[in-house]
Write an enzyme that holds these catalytic residues in place. Structure first.
Site, short mmCIF file in Angstrom:
data_model
loop_
_atom_site.label_atom_id
_atom_site.label_comp_id
_atom_site.label_asym_id
_atom_site.label_seq_id
_atom_site.Cartn_x
_atom_site.Cartn_y
_atom_site.Cartn_z
N ASP A 249 1.19 -75.62 -37.19
CA ASP A 249 2.63 -75.48 -37.39
C ASP A 249 2.96 -75.06 -38.82
O ASP A 249 2.11 -75.12 -39.72
CB ASP A 249 3.33 -76.82 -37.12
CG ASP A 249 3.47 -77.11 -35.63
OD1 ASP A 249 3.25 -76.18 -34.84
OD2 ASP A 249 3.80 -78.26 -35.28
N LYS A 271 7.42 -72.97 -36.21
CA LYS A 271 8.82 -72.76 -35.85
C LYS A 271 9.68 -73.14 -37.05
O LYS A 271 9.30 -73.99 -37.86
CB LYS A 271 9.25 -73.62 -34.66
CG LYS A 271 8.29 -73.68 -33.50
CD LYS A 271 8.84 -74.61 -32.43
CE LYS A 271 7.79 -74.90 -31.37
NZ LYS A 271 6.73 -75.79 -31.89
#
Length: 465
Positions: A249, A271
């Site tokens: 991530d 994200k």
């Protein structure tokens, strides 16, 4: 080499300990752990040492040492503060050919005690030959962190199947390759993950199939913590260094990513608000696809995967497809960042509870249970709350929280780039604009924030306000 390392079987055999104090107790515990019966000789005997001997069916001789105390003993320990007595014990033992250890006197020893890493039946011994025992203990401490606690179970599993494997693979080289593959493969990983029964079942199936085996993939859902690599767990680091593929991530610090296996394939699936490099449903499918190819897949997430990390969604997909997985918790941002900022989340005088809250919901709103969030005696920690901060502060005040309630912004907590800004609900949004605060930033609201002035210890970027 001044001493030859050997392992001495003491099960049910008699060992003599001369001395009754703390040092003698420490040595006696080691002997008892190895299954020895104890004969302890000393005018005064420590109460714990007395209990240890009695529990093991040993002998307590509450008197001075005598030259006739050795018969039947296979090992003698001198652990007194009387140097002439220790020397006498050593001479008598050597004259009878009995191994002897004199505490803190290597010259009087025919055997010495190493620093021990015990993962029975796997045991590792480290010795400096008595020259630098503190160094040996430091090395042992490092080994304790490197060798998983479940290695003993893994060795026990190998012991139970050793003869069957020998029958199936009479060739020594073939057996060696078999065990090397087993200790580095999925069966070993099941043991290390705390699933020994499953590991044994897989090994049974493997042997019943004539050793024909198709590799089965697995997913490691690992929490990388808030940013400081030193906060990783031992298990997280081990899995990071053996994965074939890494899905990571945006919140995973580069310094943590560098600890992954060098030749592992790396896939960025990060994200940020309203900008998903890879949609969540695609990540879920990707985990299934990669594991189905027999790969060991590391899903590396910042913080803890089960606290606003969508880890539950990912393993739900894995479970639906029968993909093996394990979850390694990480230090969540609330705990790590607060600690590095010197803000205790609970405190007897200020907060008796803490609540973790997501700063934005699935639809991008900040529609939260505001009345619950203004209850007294609690600390609020907002994850992903930077964009919605003006609304958060406004609603907390509107529902009864004082505008002067202390609050803090912690940007890139636990890293060298950490910045902390403290204020109140009234001026917190203004601090964001003034100091150009950006994500990742944690928001803490509550009386405990005022303790930072006294408890701050970590310097970070030293731009705090």
């Amino acid at each position: 080499m001044d001493f030859l390392p050997l392992f001495h079987s003491l099960q049910g055999r008699l060992a003599l300990v001369v001395g009754g104090g703390e040092v003698a107790l420490r040595k006696a515990r080691l002997l008892a752990d190895a299954g020895a019966r104890l004969r302890v000789v000393a005018p005064q005997i420590h109460i714990e040492l007395r209990h240890l001997v009695e529990q093991g069916g040993g002998e307590l001789l509450e008197r001075d040492y005598q030259d006739g105390d050795q018969p039947g003993c296979v090992l003698i320990i001198a652990a007194t503060d009387d140097e002439p007595l220790n020397a006498e014990v050593s001479r008598a033992a050597n004259a009878r050919g009995i191994p002897v250890n004199v505490v803190d006197a290597p010259a009087l020893c025919s055997v010495i005690f190493p620093a021990i890493v015990d993962r029975s039946p796997l045991v590792v011994a480290v010795s400096s030959g008595g020259d630098a025992p503190v160094l040996a203990r430091l090395i042992r401490a490092k080994l304790e962190t490197w060798i998983p606690s479940t290695y003993g179970q893994l060795a026990g599993l190998a012991s139970r199947f050793r003869h069957r494997v020998k029958e199936l693979l009479p060739d020594l080289q073939q057996r060696r390759v078999f065990w090397e593959n087993l200790f580095q493969g999925e069966i070993a990983e099941r043991v290390l993950a705390g699933r020994p029964a499953e590991a044994e079942r897989l090994l049974e199936e493997h042997l019943a199939g004539g050793l024909a085996h198709i590799a089965t993939g697995e997913v490691y859902l690992v929490g990388a913590g808030p940013g400081d690599p030193d906060l990783l767990t031992f298990r997280a680091l081990r899995l990071m260094q053996q994965a074939d593929v890494v899905l990571y991530d945006r919140l995973v610090a580069p310094s943590i990513l560098e600890l992954c296996r060098r030749d592992a394939e790396r896939l960025y699936v990060g994200k940020r608000r309203a900008e998903h490099a890879v949609p969540q449903d695609r990540i879920n499918r990707l985990l299934v696809e990669l594991a189905s190819q027999g790969k060991r897949v590391l899903r590396l997430k910042g913080g803890d995967p089960f606290i606003f990390g969508r880890g539950g969604e990912e393993i739900d997909e894995l479970a639906a497809h029968g993909i093996p997985f394990q979850v390694v918790p990480g230090i969540t941002a609330a705990s790590g960042c607060a600690a590095y900022a010197g803000i205790p989340l609970t405190h007897r005088d200020h907060a008796q509870s803490v609540r973790f809250v997501t700063g934005h919901l699935k639809d991008g709103t900040t529609d939260l249970p505001w009345q619950d969030l203004v209850a007294p005696g609690q600390t609020l920690v907002f994850y992903m709350g930077l964009v919605g901060l003006p609304v958060i502060c406004e609603q907390l005040v509107a529902h009864g929280r004082s505008a002067q309630t202390p609050a803090a912004l912690i940007q890139q907590g636990t890293t060298a780039q950490q910045r902390v800004f403290t204020g109140t609900l009234e001026n917190l949004p203004q601090l964001v604009a003034e100091h150009e605060v950006h994500a990742p930033t944690l928001v803490i609201v509550g009386e405990v924030v005022q303790l930072r002035d006294k408890l701050a210890w970590f310097e970070g970027a030293r731009e705090d306000a």
